[in-house]
Design a protein around this motif. Structure first.
Motif, PDB file in Angstrom:
ATOM      1  N   SER A  23       0.902  -1.275  -0.017  1.00  0.00           N
ATOM      2  CA  SER A  23      -0.065   0.106  -0.017  1.00  0.00           C
ATOM      3  C   SER A  23       0.917   1.301   0.145  1.00  0.00           C
ATOM      4  O   SER A  23       2.065   1.081   0.515  1.00  0.00           O
ATOM      5  CB  SER A  23      -0.899   0.138   1.212  1.00  0.00           C
ATOM      6  N   PRO A  24       0.582   2.314  -0.455  1.00  0.00           N
ATOM      7  CA  PRO A  24       0.992   3.388  -0.271  1.00  0.00           C
ATOM      8  C   PRO A  24       1.718   3.947   1.109  1.00  0.00           C
ATOM      9  O   PRO A  24       2.810   4.234   1.311  1.00  0.00           O
ATOM     10  CB  PRO A  24       0.296   4.738  -0.770  1.00  0.00           C
ATOM     11  N   GLU A  25       0.899   3.630   2.229  1.00  0.00           N
ATOM     12  CA  GLU A  25       1.388   3.706   3.554  1.00  0.00           C
ATOM     13  C   GLU A  25       2.432   2.755   3.939  1.00  0.00           C
ATOM     14  O   GLU A  25       3.459   3.206   4.475  1.00  0.00           O
ATOM     15  CB  GLU A  25       0.199   3.468   4.583  1.00  0.00           C
ATOM     16  N   ALA A  26       2.464   1.472   3.392  1.00  0.00           N
ATOM     17  CA  ALA A  26       3.490   0.599   3.501  1.00  0.00           C
ATOM     18  C   ALA A  26       4.865   1.093   2.884  1.00  0.00           C
ATOM     19  O   ALA A  26       5.838   0.807   3.514  1.00  0.00           O
ATOM     20  CB  ALA A  26       3.124  -0.648   3.406  1.00  0.00           C
ATOM     21  N   VAL A  27       4.549   1.398   1.643  1.00  0.00           N
ATOM     22  CA  VAL A  27       5.854   1.979   0.794  1.00  0.00           C
ATOM     23  C   VAL A  27       6.256   3.312   1.621  1.00  0.00           C
ATOM     24  O   VAL A  27       7.816   3.296   1.802  1.00  0.00           O
ATOM     25  CB  VAL A  27       5.639   2.314  -0.533  1.00  0.00           C
ATOM     26  N   ALA A  28       5.653   4.069   2.230  1.00  0.00           N
ATOM     27  CA  ALA A  28       6.091   5.182   2.819  1.00  0.00           C
ATOM     28  C   ALA A  28       6.770   4.922   4.164  1.00  0.00           C
ATOM     29  O   ALA A  28       7.928   5.226   4.410  1.00  0.00           O
ATOM     30  CB  ALA A  28       5.068   6.074   3.349  1.00  0.00           C
ATOM     31  N   GLN A  50      -1.948   9.579  -4.364  1.00  0.00           N
ATOM     32  CA  GLN A  50      -1.011  10.765  -4.186  1.00  0.00           C
ATOM     33  C   GLN A  50      -1.520  11.333  -2.804  1.00  0.00           C
ATOM     34  O   GLN A  50      -0.537  11.264  -1.966  1.00  0.00           O
ATOM     35  CB  GLN A  50      -0.959  11.738  -5.130  1.00  0.00           C
ATOM     36  N   HIS A  51      -2.684  11.377  -2.270  1.00  0.00           N
ATOM     37  CA  HIS A  51      -3.020  12.156  -1.069  1.00  0.00           C
ATOM     38  C   HIS A  51      -2.472  11.101   0.205  1.00  0.00           C
ATOM     39  O   HIS A  51      -2.064  11.501   1.143  1.00  0.00           O
ATOM     40  CB  HIS A  51      -4.371  12.507  -1.075  1.00  0.00           C
ATOM     41  N   ARG A  52      -2.886   9.867  -0.067  1.00  0.00           N
ATOM     42  CA  ARG A  52      -2.537   8.885   0.854  1.00  0.00           C
ATOM     43  C   ARG A  52      -0.959   8.951   1.265  1.00  0.00           C
ATOM     44  O   ARG A  52      -0.521   8.845   2.288  1.00  0.00           O
ATOM     45  CB  ARG A  52      -3.001   7.442   0.549  1.00  0.00           C
ATOM     46  N   ALA A  53      -0.283   8.799   0.041  1.00  0.00           N
ATOM     47  CA  ALA A  53       1.332   8.794   0.046  1.00  0.00           C
ATOM     48  C   ALA A  53       1.865  10.192   0.932  1.00  0.00           C
ATOM     49  O   ALA A  53       2.405   9.936   1.716  1.00  0.00           O
ATOM     50  CB  ALA A  53       2.006   8.671  -1.116  1.00  0.00           C
ATOM     51  N   ARG A  54       1.186  11.166   0.295  1.00  0.00           N
ATOM     52  CA  ARG A  54       1.585  12.559   1.043  1.00  0.00           C
ATOM     53  C   ARG A  54       1.319  12.650   2.610  1.00  0.00           C
ATOM     54  O   ARG A  54       2.200  12.823   3.433  1.00  0.00           O
ATOM     55  CB  ARG A  54       1.083  13.612   0.473  1.00  0.00           C
ATOM     56  N   ASP A  55      -0.033  12.146   3.119  1.00  0.00           N
ATOM     57  CA  ASP A  55      -0.211  12.142   4.395  1.00  0.00           C
ATOM     58  C   ASP A  55       0.597  11.098   5.201  1.00  0.00           C
ATOM     59  O   ASP A  55       0.961  11.426   6.235  1.00  0.00           O
ATOM     60  CB  ASP A  55      -1.994  11.671   4.352  1.00  0.00           C
ATOM     61  N   TYR A  64       7.835  15.425   0.884  1.00  0.00           N
ATOM     62  CA  TYR A  64       7.046  14.707  -0.323  1.00  0.00           C
ATOM     63  C   TYR A  64       7.230  15.468  -1.547  1.00  0.00           C
ATOM     64  O   TYR A  64       6.687  16.767  -1.629  1.00  0.00           O
ATOM     65  CB  TYR A  64       5.640  14.228   0.194  1.00  0.00           C
ATOM     66  N   LEU A  65       7.183  14.900  -2.675  1.00  0.00           N
ATOM     67  CA  LEU A  65       6.747  15.325  -3.785  1.00  0.00           C
ATOM     68  C   LEU A  65       5.748  14.586  -4.598  1.00  0.00           C
ATOM     69  O   LEU A  65       6.048  13.235  -4.891  1.00  0.00           O
ATOM     70  CB  LEU A  65       8.138  15.351  -5.025  1.00  0.00           C
ATOM     71  N   PRO A  66       4.830  14.967  -5.102  1.00  0.00           N
ATOM     72  CA  PRO A  66       3.772  14.424  -5.937  1.00  0.00           C
ATOM     73  C   PRO A  66       4.510  13.776  -7.262  1.00  0.00           C
ATOM     74  O   PRO A  66       5.387  14.297  -7.830  1.00  0.00           O
ATOM     75  CB  PRO A  66       2.548  15.221  -6.413  1.00  0.00           C
ATOM     76  N   GLY A  67       4.011  12.427  -7.610  1.00  0.00           N
ATOM     77  CA  GLY A  67       4.744  11.871  -8.565  1.00  0.00           C
ATOM     78  C   GLY A  67       3.736  10.926  -9.439  1.00  0.00           C
ATOM     79  O   GLY A  67       2.594  10.377  -8.950  1.00  0.00           O
ATOM     80  N   THR A  68       4.192  10.588 -10.572  1.00  0.00           N
ATOM     81  CA  THR A  68       3.652   9.460 -11.382  1.00  0.00           C
ATOM     82  C   THR A  68       4.383   8.994 -12.480  1.00  0.00           C
ATOM     83  O   THR A  68       5.523   9.639 -12.492  1.00  0.00           O
ATOM     84  CB  THR A  68       2.392  10.190 -12.214  1.00  0.00           C
ATOM     85  N   GLU A  69       4.375   7.872 -13.004  1.00  0.00           N
ATOM     86  CA  GLU A  69       5.144   7.483 -14.262  1.00  0.00           C
ATOM     87  C   GLU A  69       4.518   7.181 -15.340  1.00  0.00           C
ATOM     88  O   GLU A  69       3.314   6.193 -15.485  1.00  0.00           O
ATOM     89  CB  GLU A  69       5.980   6.264 -13.723  1.00  0.00           C
ATOM     90  N   ASP A  87       0.328  19.071  -9.434  1.00  0.00           N
ATOM     91  CA  ASP A  87      -0.726  19.318  -8.725  1.00  0.00           C
ATOM     92  C   ASP A  87      -1.557  17.985  -9.054  1.00  0.00           C
ATOM     93  O   ASP A  87      -1.983  17.795 -10.190  1.00  0.00           O
ATOM     94  CB  ASP A  87      -1.591  20.425  -8.947  1.00  0.00           C
ATOM     95  N   PRO A  88      -1.541  17.105  -8.244  1.00  0.00           N
ATOM     96  CA  PRO A  88      -2.072  15.696  -8.638  1.00  0.00           C
ATOM     97  C   PRO A  88      -3.720  15.719  -8.828  1.00  0.00           C
ATOM     98  O   PRO A  88      -4.311  14.983  -9.370  1.00  0.00           O
ATOM     99  CB  PRO A  88      -1.930  14.956  -7.240  1.00  0.00           C
ATOM    100  N   ASP A  89      -4.180  16.794  -8.703  1.00  0.00           N
ATOM    101  CA  ASP A  89      -5.792  17.096  -8.906  1.00  0.00           C
ATOM    102  C   ASP A  89      -5.890  17.679 -10.353  1.00  0.00           C
ATOM    103  O   ASP A  89      -7.077  18.301 -10.581  1.00  0.00           O
ATOM    104  CB  ASP A  89      -6.510  17.873  -7.809  1.00  0.00           C
TER     105      ASP A  89
END
Length: 288
Positions: A23-28, A50-55, A64-69, A87-89
């Protein structure tokens, strides 16, 4: 070497929102445990985590930097462009990524049909068991299923025998155009980066054309130190960064604790001869 070069920044990794297993939380949590100071989750063609990862990053004290591939087609090959600090939104980016994800299910069903022809039935249903986001079913999910049923010992063997060009299960997909992907990132306020350039097996002329076109569209970075590069390739792409006046990025490309060659936060520092991309993105970093 400056303190910026020595920063433990990991700006390329994946969660189960795309083809990672955590999960994003586990990766963090794993990034934090390994000493990462600046982190970005860069799921494939998706910003849903993204919002879960940032939090999660901020709860652990990481910047944190928002990201995608983003997958793009260039010179008839799939190339990956990492976006950072956007901006992820942003509606243009969100719509573009949704369009890129479209067609993955049809491709996956065609892959399964091809595998069935060589005696591996029900691969689509098997791959789905490993999918956290049905919009992003990928070759990686098929690989995990082929390991599960004993066809191959590990995902690396799968990609040697299946799912790659000329092998059973390979189905090409037309991704976004390079210029479109860079534009989506830039319009959303971010920076575009060529991911792991050594992986594409381009000729020197093709690689030169990639960097020239990428820059012409507004791209500003290249991954120099990344999980699939060798130490010699760190130097090769540090030289490319200087030649094309690109900023240098660093990221493990982590997907899974057992599958990934490189763990989060364990790469060497960027060479001192390049400018870290996080220096230019300091105003976009979401501070803990």
């Amino acid at each position: 070497m400056s303190a910026l070069h020595l920063m433990n920044a990991d700006l390329h990794c994946h969660s189960n929102v795309s083809d990672g297993t955590l999960s994003p939380e586990a990766v963090a949590e794993r990034a934090h445990r390994n000493g990462v100071e600046l982190w970005s989750l860069t799921d494939h063609d998706e910003v849903g985590g993204q919002h879960r990862a940032r939090d999660a990053a901020h709860a652990l004290g990481m910047d944190y930097l928002p990201g995608t591939e983003i997958s793009v087609t260039f010179a008839d090959k799939t190339v990956h462009i990492v976006g950072l600090g956007f901006d992820p939104d942003h509606p243009t980016l969100v719509a573009g990524l949704a369009a890129t994800r479209g067609g993955r299910e049809r491709r996956a069903r065609d892959m399964a049909d091809d595998l069935a022809r060589v005696g591996i039935p029900n691969a689509f249903e098997g791959a789905l068991k490993y999918v956290g986001n049905p919009d992003l079913i990928s070759r990686t999910h098929f690989a995990r299923y082929l390991v599960e049923i004993g066809i191959c010992a590990d995902p690396h063997e799968v990609f040697r025998r299946y799912l790659t060009e000329g092998k059973p299960g390979f189905v090409p997909h037309r991704w976004a155009k390079l210029g479109d992907a860079v534009r989506w990132i830039v319009e959303a306020g971010g920076a575009a980066v060529v991911a792991h350039p050594a992986r594409y097996d381009f000729t020197p002329n093709e690689e030169y054309a990639l960097f020239v076109e990428f820059k012409s569209h507004g791209g500003i970075g290249v991954e120099v130190v990344t999980g699939s590069h060798t130490p010699a390739e760190y130097q090769r792409y540090a030289e490319a960064a200087r030649e094309f006046a690109l900023l240098a990025s660093r990221g493990s490309d982590f997907h899974d604790p057992t599958e990934s060659h490189t763990d989060l936060g364990t790469l060497p520092a960027l060479p001192g001869s390049v400018t870290p991309i996080w220096e230019a993105l300091s105003h976009r970093i979401l501070r803990a």
